[in-house]
Write a protein that holds these residues in place. Sequence first.
Motif: not given
Length: 167
Positions: A88, A84, A99-100, A102, A95
């Motif tokens: 981003a 996290s 993030r999800d 990644r 973002e």
Amino acid sequence: MAHGGDLYEQHAQQVYRYLYALTHDADIAEELTQETFYQAMKSMHTFRGDCTPQVWLCAIAKRQWYRELERRKRTAELDEDHLSALAAPDDPAAEVQQRDERLNLYRAMQQLPPETREVMYLRLTGGFSFREIGDILRHTETWARVRFYRGKEQLVKIMGGVSNESE
């Protein structure tokens, strides 16, 4: 082989990039880079020259990382805090989505065989060339390239056929 200061000047950036690819943490990578060169200076007399100084230093760096993991009594798997913290874009919706993505990608990468996972990390996070990856892992450039592309194919299967990952 170069003397201490020259060795550091010539290879510190690549050792740092290698450690960052392993740790995903700038502070730990910097600390381990310093420790790597300290250990290299202490054991320079053992360098036989059967590999490049960069490969030798990366081998020392990898040992330092594993020692650090033992010291902290944790596994080498990425945790969600590290993921996290990756950069981003400014758009909050994008973002969250990135993030999800990644997180899903790194979770899927944990299912890959260790050597394949290491190639993927070095290429995607460390930005190393296939030649450099082959040198670091003591294989050929072709081996690194094939391992990377097979890893990408495995990730597509693991992630259900949806992969936005590029090299």
